[in-house]
Motif scaffolding. Structure first.
Motif, mmCIF file in Angstrom:
data_model
loop_
_atom_site.group_PDB
_atom_site.id
_atom_site.type_symbol
_atom_site.label_atom_id
_atom_site.label_comp_id
_atom_site.label_asym_id
_atom_site.label_seq_id
_atom_site.Cartn_x
_atom_site.Cartn_y
_atom_site.Cartn_z
ATOM 1 N N UNK A 205 4.443 -19.845 -61.556
ATOM 2 C CA UNK A 205 5.305 -18.752 -61.976
ATOM 3 C C UNK A 205 6.777 -19.183 -61.957
ATOM 4 N N UNK A 206 7.233 -19.855 -63.008
ATOM 5 C CA UNK A 206 8.657 -20.188 -63.114
ATOM 6 C C UNK A 206 9.498 -18.916 -63.204
ATOM 7 N N UNK A 207 10.764 -19.035 -62.804
ATOM 8 C CA UNK A 207 11.619 -17.857 -62.695
ATOM 9 C C UNK A 207 12.558 -17.728 -63.894
ATOM 10 N N UNK B 208 4.826 -11.272 -68.740
ATOM 11 C CA UNK B 208 5.876 -11.986 -68.045
ATOM 12 C C UNK B 208 7.116 -11.139 -67.822
ATOM 13 N N UNK B 209 7.839 -11.418 -66.738
ATOM 14 C CA UNK B 209 9.091 -10.735 -66.432
ATOM 15 C C UNK B 209 10.262 -11.652 -66.769
ATOM 16 N N UNK B 210 11.286 -11.065 -67.415
ATOM 17 C CA UNK B 210 12.435 -11.839 -67.850
ATOM 18 C C UNK B 210 13.710 -11.532 -67.077
ATOM 19 N N UNK B 211 13.769 -10.381 -66.410
ATOM 20 C CA UNK B 211 14.980 -10.069 -65.662
ATOM 21 C C UNK B 211 14.676 -8.988 -64.638
ATOM 22 N N UNK B 212 15.602 -8.831 -63.686
ATOM 23 C CA UNK B 212 15.446 -7.846 -62.619
ATOM 24 C C UNK B 212 16.825 -7.404 -62.175
ATOM 25 N N UNK B 213 16.951 -6.137 -61.771
ATOM 26 C CA UNK B 213 18.217 -5.609 -61.255
ATOM 27 C C UNK B 213 17.926 -4.611 -60.149
ATOM 28 N N UNK C 29 0.655 -13.409 -67.492
ATOM 29 C CA UNK C 29 1.197 -12.299 -66.718
ATOM 30 C C UNK C 29 2.485 -12.704 -65.994
ATOM 31 N N UNK C 30 3.006 -11.770 -65.209
ATOM 32 C CA UNK C 30 4.246 -12.006 -64.498
ATOM 33 C C UNK C 30 4.151 -11.589 -63.053
ATOM 34 N N UNK C 31 5.191 -11.921 -62.303
ATOM 35 C CA UNK C 31 5.292 -11.510 -60.910
ATOM 36 C C UNK C 31 6.734 -11.156 -60.571
ATOM 37 N N UNK C 32 6.867 -10.132 -59.768
ATOM 38 C CA UNK C 32 8.148 -9.781 -59.175
ATOM 39 C C UNK C 32 8.076 -10.155 -57.702
ATOM 40 N N UNK C 33 8.819 -11.190 -57.306
ATOM 41 C CA UNK C 33 8.808 -11.660 -55.928
ATOM 42 C C UNK C 33 9.965 -11.039 -55.150
ATOM 43 N N UNK D 221 15.502 -10.752 -55.208
ATOM 44 C CA UNK D 221 14.369 -10.468 -56.085
ATOM 45 C C UNK D 221 14.300 -11.528 -57.179
ATOM 46 N N UNK D 222 13.082 -11.985 -57.495
ATOM 47 C CA UNK D 222 12.858 -12.987 -58.533
ATOM 48 C C UNK D 222 11.943 -12.412 -59.614
ATOM 49 N N UNK D 223 12.376 -12.507 -60.865
ATOM 50 C CA UNK D 223 11.536 -12.147 -62.005
ATOM 51 C C UNK D 223 10.893 -13.420 -62.537
ATOM 52 N N UNK D 224 9.571 -13.475 -62.544
ATOM 53 C CA UNK D 224 8.846 -14.709 -62.853
ATOM 54 C C UNK D 224 7.811 -14.476 -63.939
ATOM 55 N N UNK D 225 7.467 -15.561 -64.641
ATOM 56 C CA UNK D 225 6.510 -15.490 -65.739
ATOM 57 C C UNK D 225 5.596 -16.701 -65.722
#
Length: 312
Positions: A14-16, A71-76, A42-46, A30-34
């Motif tokens: 899961x690269x970030x 996949x997740x591309x960003x987080x706030x 899929x993706x993960x929110x770490x 928080x890390x947005x990963x794909x």
């Protein structure tokens, strides 16, 4: 002087794509990963804690993670609730999470028709956040509403990033594949929500307060200077970081055709060998900016800004 080795956290598979520090807790990230670098899967929110490791050396540890279908591309992080954060997904959805709840998001929105590539929470209007998508639109949200407050048809192509001004709560800057940086003023009558629901959802609005012709190719990232109002930086495929003063009026045929075109390039910073993926101004200094590029390097620049211009 012997410096301790840097703390390293590995999340195999899961690269970030995005990282955000909590505005409430200095040790929470928080890390947005794909999976597969966001191409498919899929993706993960770490949720990560920073704390002392063996021998007192700073360490990183995963507190928990949330699985997502794309996949997740960003987080706030929320600016009003210390345990809440929003994620941006490749399937066009946004999800609001509460770190005290283990499995499912507490709210989800799905109005974008393509990948949501950025999300930014306002540090002034703390009940609002903004998202940008490859569908060309930018949307304004509040956690309490089931639909977006406003839809802006910002560009004709992918919008890589949208960010609130840290000085003016109603200004949003965007950058796109069309090579422009645009500024939108939410105080304009066209952007004022007229009711509890978004009446403009099917008819996106387009009028930018200012358009900066930032590059001849894609602009991948931007950031507002934290100390100098109306000054921002942009970067992208041309490998250059450019600092713009949006108060300066552009002269010439282009401005004659479109009076909303403006911005003067104060500084151009070179050094990256490939496209610049991300830039960010220092929260502590008006003359310092950091960048990360596809050449696998991170760089820090200190600008030569006259002291009469810098008001810290």
């Amino acid at each position: 002087m012997n410096r301790p080795p840097p703390a390293v956290l590995s999340t195999p598979g899961f690269p970030h794509y995005g990282l955000a520090w909590s505005p409430f807790h200095s040790n929470r990230v928080a890390l947005a990963s794909s999976a597969n670098y966001g191409l498919v899967g899929n993706g993960r929110l770490h949720l990560v804690s920073v704390g002392p490791g063996p021998g007192g050396v700073p360490g990183l540890s995963i507190d928990k993670f949330y699985e997502t279908q794309d996949g997740l591309y960003d987080v706030a992080w929320s600016e009003i609730h210390e345990n809440q954060l929003v994620s941006a997904s490749g399937d066009g959805s946004l999800k609001l999470w509460d770190v005290m709840i283990n499995d499912l998001p507490i709210r989800a929105w799905h109005e974008h028709t393509r990948e949501v590539f950025s999300v930014d929470w306002s540090n002034i209007n703390k009940d609002q956040f903004v998202s940008s998508s490859w569908d060309g639109t930018v949307k304004l949200w509040t956690p309490d509403r089931p639909r977006s407050m406003t839809t802006i048809h910002a560009h004709q192509s992918c919008v890589y990033q949208a960010a609130f001004s840290p000085h003016q709560p109603d200004l949003i800057a965007t950058c796109s594949t069309d090579g422009t940086v645009k500024i939108f003023d939410l105080r304009a009558p066209a952007y004022t929500p007229s009711g509890p629901t978004n009446n403009n959802f099917t008819a996106p609005l387009t009028a930018a307060a200012l358009t900066v012709p930032a590059s001849g190719t894609e602009v991948l990232s931007l950031d507002w200077n934290k100390y100098r109002p109306f000054v921002l930086a942009s970067a992208g495929v041309d490998k250059a970081i450019k600092v713009w003063d949006c108060r300066m009026v552009k002269l010439g045929p282009e401005a004659a055709q479109n009076p909303a075109v403006g911005g003067a390039c104060e500084t151009q910073l070179m050094g990256h060998e490939l496209a610049v993926r991300k830039i960010q101004w220092s929260p502590h200094r008006a003359d310092m900016i950091a960048s990360a590029g596809y050449d696998m390097t991170c760089r820090v620049y200190v600008l030569n800004i006259p002291s009469s211009v810098v008001r810290v």
